[in-house]
Design a protein around this motif. Structure first.
Motif, PDB file in Angstrom:
ATOM      1  N   VAL A 295       0.818  -1.245  -0.121  1.00  0.00           N
ATOM      2  CA  VAL A 295      -0.026  -0.057   0.028  1.00  0.00           C
ATOM      3  C   VAL A 295       0.833   1.418  -0.001  1.00  0.00           C
ATOM      4  CG1 VAL A 295      -1.783   1.452   1.251  1.00  0.00           C
ATOM      5  CG2 VAL A 295      -2.017  -1.001   0.978  1.00  0.00           C
ATOM      6  N   LEU A 296       1.703   1.291   0.879  1.00  0.00           N
ATOM      7  CA  LEU A 296       2.796   2.498   0.770  1.00  0.00           C
ATOM      8  C   LEU A 296       3.384   2.955  -0.423  1.00  0.00           C
ATOM      9  CD1 LEU A 296       3.787   4.852   2.634  1.00  0.00           C
ATOM     10  CD2 LEU A 296       5.753   3.363   3.366  1.00  0.00           C
ATOM     11  N   GLN A 297       3.960   2.067  -1.220  1.00  0.00           N
ATOM     12  CA  GLN A 297       4.568   2.251  -2.393  1.00  0.00           C
ATOM     13  C   GLN A 297       3.388   2.529  -3.575  1.00  0.00           C
ATOM     14  OE1 GLN A 297       7.689   2.897  -2.930  1.00  0.00           O
ATOM     15  NE2 GLN A 297       6.962   3.736  -4.688  1.00  0.00           N
ATOM     16  N   THR A 298       2.393   1.950  -3.226  1.00  0.00           N
ATOM     17  CA  THR A 298       1.057   2.085  -4.349  1.00  0.00           C
ATOM     18  C   THR A 298       0.670   3.496  -4.250  1.00  0.00           C
ATOM     19  OG1 THR A 298       0.437  -0.165  -4.067  1.00  0.00           O
ATOM     20  CG2 THR A 298      -1.252   1.609  -5.004  1.00  0.00           C
ATOM     21  N   ILE A 299       0.389   4.143  -3.047  1.00  0.00           N
ATOM     22  CA  ILE A 299       0.016   5.357  -3.135  1.00  0.00           C
ATOM     23  C   ILE A 299       1.223   6.553  -3.364  1.00  0.00           C
ATOM     24  CG2 ILE A 299      -1.814   4.911  -1.064  1.00  0.00           C
ATOM     25  CD1 ILE A 299       0.199   6.116   1.199  1.00  0.00           C
ATOM     26  N   THR A 300       2.304   6.045  -2.971  1.00  0.00           N
ATOM     27  CA  THR A 300       3.493   6.982  -3.323  1.00  0.00           C
ATOM     28  C   THR A 300       3.664   7.113  -4.916  1.00  0.00           C
ATOM     29  OG1 THR A 300       4.782   6.376  -1.223  1.00  0.00           O
ATOM     30  CG2 THR A 300       5.867   7.194  -3.145  1.00  0.00           C
ATOM     31  N   ASN A 301       3.240   6.141  -5.462  1.00  0.00           N
ATOM     32  CA  ASN A 301       3.310   6.012  -7.110  1.00  0.00           C
ATOM     33  C   ASN A 301       2.330   6.780  -7.709  1.00  0.00           C
ATOM     34  OD1 ASN A 301       5.451   4.326  -7.188  1.00  0.00           O
ATOM     35  ND2 ASN A 301       4.005   2.480  -7.477  1.00  0.00           N
TER      36      ASN A 301
ATOM     37  N   GLY B 263      11.998  10.888   0.285  1.00  0.00           N
ATOM     38  CA  GLY B 263      12.899  11.179  -0.805  1.00  0.00           C
ATOM     39  C   GLY B 263      12.385  10.895  -2.268  1.00  0.00           C
ATOM     40  N   GLN B 264      11.374   9.948  -2.493  1.00  0.00           N
ATOM     41  CA  GLN B 264      10.960   9.807  -3.740  1.00  0.00           C
ATOM     42  C   GLN B 264      10.215  11.029  -4.252  1.00  0.00           C
ATOM     43  OE1 GLN B 264       8.983   6.024  -4.659  1.00  0.00           O
ATOM     44  NE2 GLN B 264       9.555   5.256  -2.699  1.00  0.00           N
ATOM     45  N   ILE B 265       9.581  11.651  -3.462  1.00  0.00           N
ATOM     46  CA  ILE B 265       8.642  13.016  -3.755  1.00  0.00           C
ATOM     47  C   ILE B 265       9.794  14.120  -3.980  1.00  0.00           C
ATOM     48  CG2 ILE B 265       7.239  14.702  -2.896  1.00  0.00           C
ATOM     49  CD1 ILE B 265       5.999  12.044  -3.359  1.00  0.00           C
ATOM     50  N   MET B 266      10.745  14.206  -3.221  1.00  0.00           N
ATOM     51  CA  MET B 266      11.842  15.116  -3.571  1.00  0.00           C
ATOM     52  C   MET B 266      12.541  14.946  -4.699  1.00  0.00           C
ATOM     53  SD  MET B 266      13.408  15.104   0.622  1.00  0.00           S
ATOM     54  CE  MET B 266      14.638  16.089   0.147  1.00  0.00           C
ATOM     55  N   GLN B 267      12.973  13.794  -5.259  1.00  0.00           N
ATOM     56  CA  GLN B 267      13.523  13.420  -6.417  1.00  0.00           C
ATOM     57  C   GLN B 267      12.594  13.612  -7.455  1.00  0.00           C
ATOM     58  OE1 GLN B 267      14.439   9.318  -5.925  1.00  0.00           O
ATOM     59  NE2 GLN B 267      16.014   9.853  -4.297  1.00  0.00           N
TER      60      GLN B 267
ATOM     61  N   ASN C 153      10.303  26.585  -6.390  1.00  0.00           N
ATOM     62  CA  ASN C 153       8.934  27.295  -5.946  1.00  0.00           C
ATOM     63  C   ASN C 153       7.825  26.479  -5.477  1.00  0.00           C
ATOM     64  OD1 ASN C 153       7.365  29.714  -5.558  1.00  0.00           O
ATOM     65  ND2 ASN C 153       6.541  29.300  -7.562  1.00  0.00           N
ATOM     66  N   THR C 154       8.394  25.457  -4.786  1.00  0.00           N
ATOM     67  CA  THR C 154       7.665  24.168  -4.122  1.00  0.00           C
ATOM     68  C   THR C 154       7.766  24.107  -2.660  1.00  0.00           C
ATOM     69  OG1 THR C 154       7.488  22.977  -6.346  1.00  0.00           O
ATOM     70  CG2 THR C 154       6.784  21.878  -4.276  1.00  0.00           C
ATOM     71  N   ILE C 155       6.344  24.588  -2.047  1.00  0.00           N
ATOM     72  CA  ILE C 155       6.729  24.361  -0.501  1.00  0.00           C
ATOM     73  C   ILE C 155       6.502  22.848  -0.091  1.00  0.00           C
ATOM     74  CG2 ILE C 155       5.501  24.898   1.489  1.00  0.00           C
ATOM     75  CD1 ILE C 155       4.483  27.410   0.227  1.00  0.00           C
ATOM     76  N   LEU C 156       7.410  22.231   0.094  1.00  0.00           N
ATOM     77  CA  LEU C 156       7.291  20.889   0.863  1.00  0.00           C
ATOM     78  C   LEU C 156       7.206  20.632   2.291  1.00  0.00           C
ATOM     79  CD1 LEU C 156       7.230  17.709   0.136  1.00  0.00           C
ATOM     80  CD2 LEU C 156       9.870  17.913  -0.090  1.00  0.00           C
ATOM     81  N   ILE C 157       6.292  20.475   2.880  1.00  0.00           N
ATOM     82  CA  ILE C 157       5.842  20.357   4.397  1.00  0.00           C
ATOM     83  C   ILE C 157       5.949  18.829   4.749  1.00  0.00           C
ATOM     84  CG2 ILE C 157       4.553  20.816   6.169  1.00  0.00           C
ATOM     85  CD1 ILE C 157       3.252  23.058   4.317  1.00  0.00           C
ATOM     86  N   PHE C 158       6.576  18.454   5.717  1.00  0.00           N
ATOM     87  CA  PHE C 158       6.525  17.072   6.232  1.00  0.00           C
ATOM     88  C   PHE C 158       6.171  17.306   7.849  1.00  0.00           C
ATOM     89  CE2 PHE C 158       8.058  13.402   8.797  1.00  0.00           C
ATOM     90  CZ  PHE C 158       7.455  12.652   8.267  1.00  0.00           C
ATOM     91  N   THR C 159       5.305  16.522   8.432  1.00  0.00           N
ATOM     92  CA  THR C 159       4.782  16.528   9.683  1.00  0.00           C
ATOM     93  C   THR C 159       4.033  14.954   9.944  1.00  0.00           C
ATOM     94  OG1 THR C 159       3.597  17.657  11.500  1.00  0.00           O
ATOM     95  CG2 THR C 159       2.462  17.613   9.313  1.00  0.00           C
ATOM     96  N   SER C 160       3.590  14.972  11.208  1.00  0.00           N
ATOM     97  CA  SER C 160       2.779  13.830  11.662  1.00  0.00           C
ATOM     98  C   SER C 160       1.532  14.021  12.363  1.00  0.00           C
ATOM     99  CB  SER C 160       3.813  12.865  12.729  1.00  0.00           C
ATOM    100  OG  SER C 160       3.066  11.731  13.074  1.00  0.00           O
TER     101      SER C 160
END
Length: 497
Positions: free
Chosen positions: A234-240, A295-299, A309-316
């Motif tokens: 599931v995790l890689q599926t939603i990442t794709n 990392g995949q999103i950053m790449q 010009n992309t705001i990238l936010i990471f939280t929990s």
């Protein structure tokens, strides 16, 4: 041409040019919401972490990290509600706990979401990942109840759910142009993918309760499961799917991607590549896999040439469900030095990592001690895109100035409400935090396990007692009185931004 008409035409062209210029300046926004990940899991925030997190460490080095950021609840459904609406979830019908897979949609029709505000600013919007805000499932027989008695947590199958019909009340009904979601957590049925609120495959069977006795955290509840659903992928599926949205987005418009992950919430299913990468067991390996998703999103952003010009936010969405026995076994403090864990009103339940990168505006290696809450996303993005903050977003305050380097923050300006799994309240104003219970408000120390002679509430000075060990309740009755008065106003719905 009439001179007056010519002047009006020139003014109109200037306005259109200005509007277009403003739109072109709006950044893309990606909001990655981890599930049950602690502040102390990230190596860049906790040098003693037993988990490698190179991509999140890079994000910290290239952006700003907040040391006093909080989810508006210590569990996931209410945090998601607050994140998307800008209001505390206790103002909704959900006063404690979380929703399960077949419960009705939580976001009210009258409430505006972040996605709707950004739609009005010409953004393309997408929700990919774990929804967990309820859905209005269609019935096969409209004359019968969706369920037939019993506790919703015990319901794993119902013959009256029509999985072939569109489920309303989901992302596409609250402002998202595109969605690819699972209904709830990875351990809560039904196990099905919904694309634009429609199941991607038939739901032909039920999966039994699963538990791997070799490792804690590797389990899920029984329930309905679709033919294309595999818990381990599931995790890689939603990442794709998230990557697909980024790469296919119209380059002439900014986009907003709300990307709530399914990890590292149970079941902990790191793929073979990540097994043994950490020194914090299966959980640590799953956190390492979560870092790889970032990392995949950053790449992807880099390949698209839109990093600056992309705001990238990471939280929990809340703290980690990391037990004292886990700390003892692995010597890893998932919630860093903070007391408690997921579910609790203590800091470990709701103090979360909050990292933002925006190369065009944010100075690298920045830090902020500004107290912020997950409800603040709404006001911040409304200010960013020159939109009005909706009246319903009554608990949202903009942190945009902090992103741009505002050095001075008056801690007295902000009142923050914390909320635990069982509905316990705490209020934070300036350095003081008042907890409306003797215990943790959650699973660490239930009220019935507390010392019967302990004070009825807890008062901590968060400037000199960040680990909440010295209860000052009896020393400062006037502060207790004032905070209780203010907390009562919030509980009664009479106090807001």
């Amino acid at each position: 041409m009439n001179l007056k008409l010519f002047a009006l035409l020139v003014i109109s062209l200037l306005i259109m040019t200005c509007q277009k210029s403003n739109q072109e300046q709006h950044p893309n926004i990606i909001y990655i919401l981890a599930d049950d990940m602690g502040y102390g899991d990230i190596k860049g925030l906790n040098i003693n972490s037993k988990i490698p997190t190179p991509h999140l460490d890079q994000l910290i080095n290239e952006g700003i990290s907040f040391s006093d950021a909080h989810s508006n609840s210590a569990v996931c459904t209410p945090t998601r509600y607050g994140t998307l609406t800008g209001r505390y979830c206790f103002r909704s019908r959900l006063k404690s706990g979380v929703l399960v897979g077949h419960e009705a949609a939580l976001i009210e029709d009258s409430i505006k979401t972040v996605a709707q505000v950004l739609n009005e600013a010409n953004y393309q919007t997408a929700c990919v990942g774990k929804w967990h805000l309820g859905l209005n499932w269609a019935k096969k027989d409209s004359t019968k109840a969706l369920f037939h008695g019993g506790n919703l947590w015990d319901i794993f199958h119902t013959d009256n759910v029509d999985y072939t019909a569109r489920a309303s009340g989901g992302p596409c009904d609250v402002g998202f142009d595109y969605s690819f979601i699972i209904p709830a957590s990875l351990d809560i049925a039904p196990y099905v993918y919904l694309e634009n609120d429609v199941a991607t495959a038939p739901v032909p069977k039920q999966v039994p309760f699963f538990r791997d006795e070799k490792a804690r955290g590797m389990w899920y509840r029984r329930g309905d499961i679709a033919g294309d659903f595999d818990h381990t992928t599931v995790l890689q599926t939603i990442t794709n799917k998230a990557i697909d949205f980024i790469t296919s987005a119209n380059k002439e418009q900014p986009f907003f991607l709300y990307f709530p992950l399914t990890s590292p919430h149970t079941p902990w299913f790191p793929t073979e590549e990540f097994q043994g990468q950490s020194q914090a067991g299966v959980y640590g390996d799953f956190v390492a896999m979560t870092d790889d998703v970032v990392g995949q999103i950053m790449q992807t952003i880099e390949k698209q040439g839109i990093t600056d010009n992309t705001i990238l936010i990471f939280t929990s969405d809340n703290g980690s469900h990391w037990l004292p026995s886990d700390i003892e076994r692995f010597k890893h403090t998932a919630n860093h030095a903070y007391s408690g864990m997921k579910s609790d009103i203590w800091e470990g339940g709701h103090r979360v990592p909050f990292i933002v990168r925006w190369p065009e505006k944010i100075k690298a290696q920045s830090t902020s001690t500004k107290a912020i809450c997950s409800t603040d996303l709404m006001a911040s993005l409304a200010e960013l895109t020159l939109q009005d903050i909706p009246e319903s977003a009554e608990d949202s305050y903009s942190f945009l100035s902090a992103l741009k380097g505002a050095s001075k923050v008056n801690i007295e300006d902000r009142v923050m409400i914390h909320h635990s799994v069982n509905g316990t309240f705490a209020i934070r104003k300036g350095p003081w935090k008042l907890i409306d219970t003797k215990g943790s408000g959650g699973w660490s120390l239930p009220e019935d396990k507390c010392d019967k002679d302990a004070p009825p509430q807890q008062l901590f000075n968060m400037e000199d007692d960040i680990v909440e060990q010295n209860n000052r309740y009896s020393e400062y009755p006037e502060i207790v009185r004032d905070l209780n008065t203010l907390l009562w106003k919030y509980k009664e719905g009479n106090e807001a931004r």
